[in-house]
Structures are given as structure tokens and as C-alpha cells.
Design an enzyme around this catalytic site. Structure first.
Site, PDB file in Angstrom:
ATOM      1  CB  SER A   1      -0.894  -0.006   1.260  1.00 46.22           C
ATOM      2  OG  SER A   1      -1.281   1.300   1.606  1.00 46.22           O
TER       3      SER A   1
HETATM    4  N1  LIG Z   1      -6.928   8.750   2.457  1.00 47.47           N
HETATM    5  C1  LIG Z   1      -6.135   7.608   2.841  1.00 47.47           C
HETATM    6  C2  LIG Z   1      -6.129   6.619   1.688  1.00 47.47           C
HETATM    7  C3  LIG Z   1      -5.549   5.285   2.056  1.00 47.47           C
HETATM    8  C4  LIG Z   1      -5.856   4.249   0.974  1.00 47.47           C
HETATM    9  O1  LIG Z   1      -6.497   4.549  -0.030  1.00 47.47           O
HETATM   10  N2  LIG Z   1      -5.397   3.025   1.218  1.00 47.47           N
HETATM   11  C5  LIG Z   1      -5.725   1.952   0.310  1.00 47.47           C
HETATM   12  C6  LIG Z   1      -4.547   1.016   0.115  1.00 47.47           C
HETATM   13  S1  LIG Z   1      -3.218   1.935  -0.653  1.00 47.47           S
HETATM   14  C7  LIG Z   1      -6.886   1.175   0.907  1.00 47.47           C
HETATM   15  O2  LIG Z   1      -6.694   0.299   1.714  1.00 47.47           O
HETATM   16  N3  LIG Z   1      -8.085   1.578   0.521  1.00 47.47           N
HETATM   17  C8  LIG Z   1      -9.300   1.014   1.014  1.00 47.47           C
HETATM   18  C9  LIG Z   1     -10.440   1.979   0.814  1.00 47.47           C
HETATM   19  O3  LIG Z   1     -10.192   3.133   0.391  1.00 47.47           O
HETATM   20  O4  LIG Z   1     -11.563   1.602   1.084  1.00 47.47           O
HETATM   21  C10 LIG Z   1      -4.729   8.085   3.193  1.00 47.47           C
HETATM   22  O5  LIG Z   1      -4.425   9.271   3.008  1.00 47.47           O
HETATM   23  O6  LIG Z   1      -3.915   7.299   3.696  1.00 47.47           O
END
Ligand SMILES: N[C@@H](CCC(=O)N[C@@H](CS)C(=O)NCC(=O)O)C(=O)O
EC number: 2.5.1.18
Length: 225
Positions: free
Chosen positions: A16
């Protein structure tokens, strides 16, 4: 906060990109927040399946937005970052089971190397744009992290062992119980309660809830006057 040690757990998968920034940010904040940071490797593909979620990579517009967002974050945190042109295909067709089991083996047998090996998975995947899904990449990551040879061979041999599989299942299951659906999942113990936050962009909220200062991406850098 009571007089107890401030504990933050990072449930993470090195697949990720957002987690790379959360990981480095939390490592940088250890001192400023007087925090014990516990690294909890889990399997994001398993968590997604069990929670009924899907990778953001399957929604085209989200993918386009995230690519821009991640480049902004790379500048903000000053962390070299890029996505391989086959990144989406890689993450949709393969998982990081070997990498995450390798991290669990390190956590079980030589936990003092967990942070540096995790960092080298992230660097290989997002700094050098090389795959991290194969078994063959594990010794390369370990060498880059300067892991002693005997530790590498012990951890490689333990990949399919029950204790390693059990730890990965335990971390993934615990995250699921804490309502996790993605990575990074950050769990902070605040006034004796475990509070769950999703995303590196929630760190300032976590700081607010815990009564800790949010000092931007470089908490140890002297303030610019
Ligand atoms: N807004 C979050 C985004 C994190 C994200 O999108 N993580 C992904 C993996 S890279 C995920 O697990 N997404 C699941 C989802 O958005 O439901 C951040 O800034 O960290």
C-alpha cells in the site's frame, strides 16, 4: 491522557503506497509523541476480502486521483516515490503473502529488524519500482536491509511454518475486529481505549484526540522562522 505509555499500532501491508507515508511519518513522530510504535504486518488482500471491500485500483477515476495525490504526498514528506507502469496489474493479480509472512517471521524471531526490513520493501516497491510479490525478491530486500545471513535463512525457512501463518492471521483478524477495511490502519490507545484510524491523512486527527502536537511532515526539523 493518563500516565500510561502512549502506544500506537500500525496494521500494514507493504503493497500500500499510502501506508509507506504513514509508516515513515509514525517513525518520525516516535520522539515528538513519546510513543511506543508497534508494527503489526497484516494481509491487505485477506482483509479486503473479509471486510467486503475492494481495492481503490478498480475504480478508474480513483486511480487517476490517487496517482496525483501520492505524488503530492511524496513532496510533502520528502520521500522518493513512484508507481511502476504495471502497478495496478500487479496488485490486482498478485498478493504480498510472501512479503507479509517474511515480516511476521522477522517479528517473531528478530523483531529489532522489523522496521528496517519493512522500510526496504517500501523502498523497493515505491522508490525503485520493483516487484515485491515473488519469493525471489525476499533475499534481495533482506540484503538491502543488511539483515545477517543466518537471520535471512531462518526467516525464509519459517515462511510456511504454523507460528508465522498464525501471526499473520492474528494481525489480520485483529484488524478486522477493530473495523479495519484498508491500509494503513492505525490504532492508538487513548485513555485506555483503542481507537482506530484509517489513512495517513488521519494522523493529525489522531494527534488531536491524543493531545499530541501535529508538527507537519518533519517533526524533528528546526522550525523555519
Ligand atoms: N486517504 C487515505 C487513503 C488510504 C488508501 O487509499 N489506502 C488503500 C490502500 S493503498 C486502501 O486500503 N483503501 C481502502 C479503501 O479506500 O476503502 C490516506 O491518506 O492514507
Amino acid at each position: 491522557m493518563t500516565g500510561q505509555r502512549f502506544v500506537v499500532e500500525l496494521f500494514y501491508d507493504v503493497v500500500s503506497p499510502y501506508t509507506y507515508f504513514a509508516f515513515e511519518a509514525l517513525c518520525r513522530y516516535r520522539q515528538a509523541w513519546d510513543m511506543e510504535l508497534k508494527l503489526r504486518p497484516f494481509l491487505l488482500s485477506g482483509l479486503m476480502r473479509e471486510s467486503g471491500n475492494k481495492s481503490p485500483a478498480v475504480v478508474l477515476n480513483k486511480g487517476i486521483y490517487c496517482a496525483k495525490d501520492l505524488h503530492r504526498l511524496s513532496k510533502y514528506y520528502n520521500i522518493p516515490f513512484g508507481l511502476h507502469r504495471d502497478y495496478v496489474q500487479w496488485v490486482l493479480s498478485r498478493n504480498t503473502l510472501h512479503a507479509q509472512r517474511f515480516l511476521c517471521a522477522i517479528d517473531l524471531y528478530r523483531p529489532e529488524y522489523l522496521e528496517t526490513v519493512s522500510r526496504h520493501f517500501f523502498r523497493r516497491f515505491f522508490g525503485e519500482q520493483k516487484e515485491i510479490m515473488s519469493l525471489e525478491c525476499l533475499p534481495k530486500v533482506a540484503a538491502a536491509a543488511e539483515l545477517p545471513r543466518d537471520v535471512v535463512s531462518d526467516c525464509l525457512q519459517a515462511l510456511d511454518s504454523e507460528p508465522v501463518k498464525t501471526l499473520l492471521r492474528k494481525n489480520t483478524g485483529e484488524a478486522l475486529q477493530l473495523s479495519a477495511f484498508g491500509s494503513p490502519t492505525i490504532v492508538a490507545t487513548i485513555n485506555g481505549r483503542r481507537e482506530t484510524y484509517f489513512g495517513q491523512d488521519r494522523l493529525l486527527l489522531l494527534a488531536h484526540d491524543a493531545g499530541k502536537p501535529w508538527l507537519g511532515p518533519h517533526p524533528d526539523a528546526p522550525a523555519k522562522l
